[in-house]
Design a protein around this motif. Structure first.
Motif, PDB file in Angstrom:
ATOM      1  N   ALA A 182       0.837  -1.195   0.000  1.00 22.19           N
ATOM      2  CA  ALA A 182       0.000   0.000   0.000  1.00 22.19           C
ATOM      3  C   ALA A 182       0.878   1.253   0.000  1.00 22.19           C
ATOM      4  N   ARG A 183       0.431   2.268  -0.693  1.00 18.66           N
ATOM      5  CA  ARG A 183       1.180   3.520  -0.803  1.00 18.66           C
ATOM      6  C   ARG A 183       0.295   4.653  -0.274  1.00 18.66           C
ATOM      7  N   ILE A 184       0.832   5.433   0.671  1.00 22.49           N
ATOM      8  CA  ILE A 184       0.086   6.528   1.288  1.00 22.49           C
ATOM      9  C   ILE A 184       0.863   7.809   1.055  1.00 22.49           C
ATOM     10  N   THR A 185       0.183   8.795   0.482  1.00 21.82           N
ATOM     11  CA  THR A 185       0.794  10.070   0.123  1.00 21.82           C
ATOM     12  C   THR A 185       0.180  11.190   0.951  1.00 21.82           C
ATOM     13  N   PRO A 186       0.996  12.029   1.600  1.00 23.40           N
ATOM     14  CA  PRO A 186       0.437  13.162   2.336  1.00 23.40           C
ATOM     15  C   PRO A 186      -0.120  14.211   1.384  1.00 23.40           C
ATOM     16  N   LEU A 187      -1.251  14.787   1.760  1.00 26.17           N
ATOM     17  CA  LEU A 187      -1.913  15.815   0.960  1.00 26.17           C
ATOM     18  C   LEU A 187      -1.997  17.092   1.784  1.00 26.17           C
ATOM     19  N   PRO A 188      -1.083  18.041   1.604  1.00 25.61           N
ATOM     20  CA  PRO A 188      -1.138  19.293   2.362  1.00 25.61           C
ATOM     21  C   PRO A 188      -2.387  20.106   2.008  1.00 25.61           C
ATOM     22  N   GLY A 246      -3.944   1.207  -3.225  1.00 26.29           N
ATOM     23  CA  GLY A 246      -3.721  -0.221  -3.020  1.00 26.29           C
ATOM     24  C   GLY A 246      -4.798  -1.026  -3.704  1.00 26.29           C
ATOM     25  N   ASP A 247      -4.510  -2.289  -3.994  1.00 27.37           N
ATOM     26  CA  ASP A 247      -5.480  -3.154  -4.658  1.00 27.37           C
ATOM     27  C   ASP A 247      -6.031  -2.514  -5.933  1.00 27.37           C
ATOM     28  N   SER A 248      -5.178  -1.765  -6.631  1.00 26.21           N
ATOM     29  CA  SER A 248      -5.557  -1.071  -7.876  1.00 26.21           C
ATOM     30  C   SER A 248      -6.684  -0.068  -7.656  1.00 26.21           C
ATOM     31  N   ARG A 249      -6.752   0.498  -6.463  1.00 22.40           N
ATOM     32  CA  ARG A 249      -7.754   1.502  -6.136  1.00 22.40           C
ATOM     33  C   ARG A 249      -7.079   2.736  -5.543  1.00 22.40           C
ATOM     34  N   ARG A 250      -7.787   3.861  -5.647  1.00 19.07           N
ATOM     35  CA  ARG A 250      -7.267   5.137  -5.128  1.00 19.07           C
ATOM     36  C   ARG A 250      -8.365   5.833  -4.335  1.00 19.07           C
ATOM     37  N   MET A 251      -8.063   6.204  -3.095  1.00 18.71           N
ATOM     38  CA  MET A 251      -9.019   6.969  -2.308  1.00 18.71           C
ATOM     39  C   MET A 251      -8.287   8.075  -1.559  1.00 18.71           C
ATOM     40  N   GLN A 301      -7.171  13.224  -8.679  1.00 19.61           N
ATOM     41  CA  GLN A 301      -7.761  12.861  -9.961  1.00 19.61           C
ATOM     42  C   GLN A 301      -7.912  11.347 -10.051  1.00 19.61           C
ATOM     43  N   GLN A 302      -8.940  10.937 -10.779  1.00 19.08           N
ATOM     44  CA  GLN A 302      -9.201   9.514 -11.033  1.00 19.08           C
ATOM     45  C   GLN A 302      -9.279   8.715  -9.726  1.00 19.08           C
ATOM     46  N   LEU A 303     -10.028   9.275  -8.789  1.00 13.84           N
ATOM     47  CA  LEU A 303     -10.204   8.619  -7.499  1.00 13.84           C
ATOM     48  C   LEU A 303     -11.405   7.682  -7.532  1.00 13.84           C
ATOM     49  N   ASP A 304     -11.271   6.574  -6.819  1.00 13.87           N
ATOM     50  CA  ASP A 304     -12.426   5.722  -6.592  1.00 13.87           C
ATOM     51  C   ASP A 304     -13.297   6.266  -5.467  1.00 13.87           C
ATOM     52  N   VAL A 305     -12.658   6.878  -4.461  1.00 18.79           N
ATOM     53  CA  VAL A 305     -13.380   7.431  -3.313  1.00 18.79           C
ATOM     54  C   VAL A 305     -12.742   8.749  -2.901  1.00 18.79           C
ATOM     55  N   MET A 306     -13.582   9.742  -2.610  1.00 16.70           N
ATOM     56  CA  MET A 306     -13.137  11.001  -2.019  1.00 16.70           C
ATOM     57  C   MET A 306     -13.990  11.287  -0.796  1.00 16.70           C
ATOM     58  N   ILE A 307     -13.333  11.485   0.350  1.00 21.28           N
ATOM     59  CA  ILE A 307     -14.012  11.810   1.611  1.00 21.28           C
ATOM     60  C   ILE A 307     -13.508  13.172   2.053  1.00 21.28           C
ATOM     61  N   LEU A 308     -14.425  14.130   2.225  1.00 21.51           N
ATOM     62  CA  LEU A 308     -14.029  15.524   2.439  1.00 21.51           C
ATOM     63  C   LEU A 308     -14.850  16.176   3.548  1.00 21.51           C
ATOM     64  N   ASP A 309     -14.215  17.080   4.249  1.00 23.59           N
ATOM     65  CA  ASP A 309     -14.809  17.890   5.321  1.00 23.59           C
ATOM     66  C   ASP A 309     -16.013  18.682   4.807  1.00 23.59           C
ATOM     67  N   GLY A 310     -17.175  18.452   5.434  1.00 23.14           N
ATOM     68  CA  GLY A 310     -18.380  19.233   5.146  1.00 23.14           C
ATOM     69  C   GLY A 310     -19.094  19.506   6.447  1.00 23.14           C
ATOM     70  N   GLY A 312     -14.717  14.899  -8.736  1.00 22.45           N
ATOM     71  CA  GLY A 312     -15.361  13.909  -9.591  1.00 22.45           C
ATOM     72  C   GLY A 312     -14.968  12.462  -9.329  1.00 22.45           C
ATOM     73  N   ALA A 313     -14.793  12.088  -8.077  1.00 26.15           N
ATOM     74  CA  ALA A 313     -14.490  10.687  -7.760  1.00 26.15           C
ATOM     75  C   ALA A 313     -15.689   9.799  -8.079  1.00 26.15           C
ATOM     76  N   LYS A 314     -15.427   8.499  -8.206  1.00 29.81           N
ATOM     77  CA  LYS A 314     -16.514   7.571  -8.478  1.00 29.81           C
ATOM     78  C   LYS A 314     -17.509   7.532  -7.329  1.00 29.81           C
ATOM     79  N   LYS A 315     -16.982   7.640  -6.082  1.00 34.63           N
ATOM     80  CA  LYS A 315     -17.839   7.719  -4.904  1.00 34.63           C
ATOM     81  C   LYS A 315     -17.368   8.896  -4.059  1.00 34.63           C
TER      82      LYS A 315
END
Length: 256
Positions: free
Chosen positions: A143-149, A164-169, A187-196, A219-222
């Motif tokens: 699994a690869r985890i990238t920090p997002l400032p 991981g597992d050919s998915r991006r969230m 970009q090209q995310l399977d899942v995006m979870i954001l503060d609302g 524009g993530a898939k979910k």
């Protein structure tokens, strides 16, 4: 890849102490919101993102049985003060667990949990962890985890891209600004979870309308919002924003 929403609430949690509003007194279990955190299983690795004060309850309620690494978005109380319960996992697994965060976060963790590094305690007496400054992507197994400032008011904090597992969230629970360099990674995310956070504007969080605007641009898939206050009833909010974006609830498990 699968992920579980361990908590979807803001710093007070819902119900909020001393409040008798319709949401705080609701019988709908989806309105019961622990402080925000997620649990991701990918590439056979078990990852926790933030350890809020509710972490013990979250682990027991939603079946967190193993933790291979912990990632911290920032050192605010509602995101770290369940950290001591990581010691149960280091005890069961008989190993030190890596804990990642931006350098200022790790500095605060060493200060707030200074007993962790003291050699005088027995192995099972404190969380056995390896605090690690994170300024670039790290791998946990495959699994690869990238920090997002991102911006949280005047504070620079992290979200995370999990691959991981050919998915991006991506997971960004506290945010009121996304710099262009970070946005390009969403970009090209399977899942995006954001503060609302809430309907009204807030100086350090996206409002619900701002969150929706950002999610539509990404524009993530979910798409999901999180860090929700008692200002929003689950069912009413879901009807309001439509079916393209999901209002999650504590314990919701999503398999990709």
């Amino acid at each position: 890849m699968k992920h579980t929403f361990l908590g979807t609430g803001t710093s007070h949690g819902v119900p909020m102490i001393g409040c008798s509003c319709a949401v705080c007194t609701s019988t709908d279990p989806r309105n019961y919101r622990r402080r925000s955190s997620i649990y991701v299983v990918t590439e056979n690795k078990h990852l926790v993102f933030d350890t809020p004060p509710d972490f013990r309850d979250q682990a027991l309620s939603f079946g967190v049985g193993r933790v291979d690494a912990v990632f911290l978005t920032h050192p605010h109380a509602d995101h770290i003060y369940g950290f001591d319960d990581v010691r149960r996992f280091s005890t069961m697994q008989k190993q030190h667990i890596p804990v990642y965060g931006q350098p200022r976060t790790i500095k605060q963790m060493r200060k707030k949990f200074d007993y962790v590094d003291r050699p005088s305690y027995g192995f099972e007496s404190v969380p056995r962890v390896k605090f690690t400054d994170m300024t670039e992507p790290v791998s946990v197994g495959n699994a690869r985890i990238t920090p997002l400032p991102v911006s949280h008011g005047n504070d620079p904090v992290y979200g995370f891209l999990i691959e991981g597992d050919s998915r991006r969230m991506a997971y960004i629970p506290d945010c009121n600004g996304i710099p262009e360099t970070t946005f390009r990674q969403l970009q090209q995310l399977d899942v995006m979870i954001l503060d609302g956070l809430r309907p009204k504007p807030h100086p350090t969080h996206f409002s619900i309308s701002e969150c929706i605007e950002q999610l539509q641009k990404i524009g993530a898939k979910k798409s999901y919002l999180t860090h929700i206050t008692h200002d929003s009833d689950h069912e009413q909010l879901q009807k309001q924003i439509g079916n393209d974006i999901t209002v999650p609830w504590d314990g919701l498990e999503v398999a990709l």
